[in-house]
Design an enzyme around this catalytic site. Sequence first.
Site, PDB file in Angstrom:
ATOM      1  CG  HIS A 382      -2.277   0.619   0.920  1.00 57.89           C
ATOM      2  ND1 HIS A 382      -2.448   1.674   0.044  1.00 57.89           N
ATOM      3  CD2 HIS A 382      -3.526   0.317   1.373  1.00 57.89           C
ATOM      4  CE1 HIS A 382      -3.724   2.000  -0.019  1.00 57.89           C
ATOM      5  NE2 HIS A 382      -4.406   1.192   0.774  1.00 57.89           N
ATOM      6  CG  ASP A 386      -2.432   5.100  -4.056  1.00 55.66           C
ATOM      7  OD1 ASP A 386      -1.824   4.849  -3.003  1.00 55.66           O
ATOM      8  OD2 ASP A 386      -2.277   6.148  -4.714  1.00 55.66           O
TER       9      ASP A 386
END
Length: 412
Positions: A382, A386
């Site tokens: 992450h 995204d």
Amino acid sequence: MTDFPLPHMGEGLNEVELVRWMVHPGDAVTRGQSLMEVLSDKATMEVPAPFAGTIKETLAKAGNKIKVGEVVLKFDSASDNGTPQAQSEPATVPAPVETAPRTEAPRLAPAPSTAQAIAAPSVRHLARKFNIDLARVRGSGAGGRILLDDLAPLLKPQRGGSNGQPKTTEHFQFDFGRAGTRIPLAGMRKKIAEKMLASKRHIPHYSYIDECDFTSVVQFRQQLGDQLYKGNIKLTYLSFIVKAVTRALKEVPIVNATFDEEKHEVTLHDRYHIGIAVAAPQGLLVPVIKDADRRDLANIAREIERLSDDARAGRPKIDDLRGSTFTITSIGSIGGLISTPIINHPEVGILGVGKVVKRPVYDEHGQLKPMDVGYLSFSFDHRIVDGAIGAVFGNAVKRHLEKPAILLLSQS
């Protein structure tokens, strides 16, 4: 008494882990006989003796790290016992794949017993799999050592069910352990544990899962499978998935990347090296299909089979385990629909694929129709990928799998 230092193990390898001794003090050894098994970069190798003599002392224990040049055992050479013996030659470690050119028929000769035959664990594993009596095989290696190529003429292709497709089940039995025992974390299992811990410690994972229509893939595999099998190529769903992933990586380059935490730098790779997780007897290995974008479907299928067979036989090449830019793990042949795979550090994404099942699905006209359905389970870093970008990548993989005709073209 003579010292025996750990010999050169290959380019870039300065340290290995001792997995086990294959000789003990008091044992008489011959030139070329395996002394020890070592582990480096998820590849196991055997160290042969460049001498003939008697082992006097071993200086390392299983699990120890050993550097090249470090003295690992002491021995008395055969000449020390009154037997003329040529001077020991510098030791070299063979590559994990043991081969020797041969075109003639296998040479068979009587031997006392299979246990006394000189052969690596990978050779013994293959012999057990195909019910080959090693006592009847004359080895072409040093000191009569039996190599993999010595077994090749004795191997027969195995066919699966009535449709003539090759078997896709694993060629080994899983080790489920034995109740009431303690197992030290060492060797390959320790390497895997360290790798998984590093991945979870450094990477903030998130998962993205989507349903995919595999109906066209199933149809193409059925149509192409018999023809490719005649050329000794086993076509699996994984071949299509590798092609689809490679196409998607070109559309979303940020996923074909590695992250350097120290430099705080993301490298977007312009080569497409796809790791494929393989459940092997010694643990999970990830051999790599190099330049997957430059390979056609048949070539990928052939490479998957080669890499998987080498891993399961315990003889992966070190170079085959390096350099992946994205990884795929498939549990479909065993079972399960959805998974949350751990990213292969320092990559930024991984795809887990479950089994493909036939289910009734409503089409756009509200009519029920049969569909071959599978689930794509992605994990992303992450920090780099995204949620929206992960969804775009997942959609691209899904799009290529649902319309796989374009994957038959040789280039991505």
